[in-house]
Write an enzyme that holds these catalytic residues in place. Structure first.
Site, mmCIF file in Angstrom:
data_model
loop_
_atom_site.group_PDB
_atom_site.id
_atom_site.type_symbol
_atom_site.label_atom_id
_atom_site.label_comp_id
_atom_site.label_asym_id
_atom_site.label_seq_id
_atom_site.Cartn_x
_atom_site.Cartn_y
_atom_site.Cartn_z
ATOM 1 N N VAL A 127 1.563 6.882 7.320
ATOM 2 C CA VAL A 127 0.691 5.702 7.361
ATOM 3 C C VAL A 127 1.047 4.917 6.105
ATOM 4 O O VAL A 127 0.656 5.288 4.999
ATOM 5 C CB VAL A 127 -0.795 6.086 7.373
ATOM 6 N N PRO A 128 1.810 3.833 6.220
ATOM 7 C CA PRO A 128 2.512 3.239 5.072
ATOM 8 C C PRO A 128 1.643 2.342 4.193
ATOM 9 O O PRO A 128 1.851 1.124 4.103
ATOM 10 C CB PRO A 128 3.627 2.436 5.750
ATOM 11 N N CYS A 129 0.708 2.952 3.487
ATOM 12 C CA CYS A 129 -0.145 2.175 2.583
ATOM 13 C C CYS A 129 0.659 1.578 1.433
ATOM 14 O O CYS A 129 0.190 0.648 0.764
ATOM 15 C CB CYS A 129 -1.288 3.035 2.064
ATOM 16 N N HIS A 130 1.881 2.082 1.187
ATOM 17 C CA HIS A 130 2.718 1.521 0.118
ATOM 18 C C HIS A 130 3.175 0.102 0.444
ATOM 19 O O HIS A 130 3.682 -0.596 -0.434
ATOM 20 C CB HIS A 130 3.935 2.417 -0.130
#
Length: 240
Positions: free
Chosen positions: A194-197
């Protein structure tokens, strides 16, 4: 009665049975197992127990495994519905398992190298710049509605795409909740997948990242976003 050996540690034999020895020690362990009847006897006992647990693994269970990565030892866990945890923090296996047991007090937590092999393979390809996306299910059902909405919105971001905290807040219908969005992303239990970056500040500085901004920088570098890495002073600062 099982004999005992002073050359093989119990955890080494267990890792051998589960197919998850440390890579550096694999050859040495293989040689010791071949030369030690006591170790082989223990391995057979563990294998019998492992086979008896197969039925358990097909029911409600949290599976986990550890593997090496550029970020250090990485641990991943999954429910029957998908991934529930990904961590590379400086913690022991026992601490990781204890955290899972706290989150899921009514569900057994078992080490399972085989069934989580696809997660390791895909993450390894991603770190090697050979995979732009993941084909892995994620289970966010235990989270609250707001955090789940935030993470669902982040999950829709493409490789190398970035948006602001404010934009995520707008997308979930809470345009004034950018700070709460940042807090929800900071508690993301399955980072990278889950690419919160990919969520940054309005001024295009990076914002925050659990564990330290060096990891956020590294992930954005993998995705070719060097423009963000050069545009501003990227010191670790609170979300604005």
């Amino acid at each position: 009665m099982t004999r005992h050996c002073t050359t093989c540690h119990e955890e080494d034999v267990l890792a051998w049975v589960l197919g998850d020895p440390d890579a550096d020690a694999a050859q040495e362990l293989a040689e010791r197992m071949a030369a030690c009847p006591a170790c082989r006897e223990r391995a057979v006992e563990y294998r019998i127990l492992d086979l008896c647990a197969e039925d358990l693994r097909d029911g409600p269970v949290i599976r986990w495994r550890r593997f090496g990565s550029p970020f250090g030892a990485m641990r991943v866990a999954a429910s029957t519905g998908g991934l529930v945890a990904l961590s590379w923090q400086d913690e022991s296996d026992d601490a990781f398992v204890a955290g899972l047991e706290h989150r899921y007090p009514a569900i057994p937590v078992v080490r399972d190298a085989d069934r989580l092999a696809p997660a390791e393979a895909q993450l390894t390809e991603y770190f090697g710049r050979r995979r732009p996306g993941f084909d892995l299910l994620v289970d966010l059902t235990e989270l609250g509605d707001f955090q789940r909405a935030v993470l669902d919105a982040a999950s829709g971001l493409e490789f190398g795409e970035t948006v602001t905290y404010t934009e995520i807040a707008r997308r979930i219908g809470r345009p004034k909740a950018s700070r709460a969005v940042g807090n929800a992303l900071g508690r993301n239990p399955v980072p990278i997948i889950v690419p919160c970056h990919r969520v940054v500040r309005t001024d295009r500085t990076l914002g925050g990242y659990t564990g330290g901004l060096r990891y956020k920088r590294a992930l954005l570098d993998i995705e070719g976003r060097t423009d963000l890495l050069r545009s501003h002073d990227q010191t670790e600062m609170p979300l604005a």
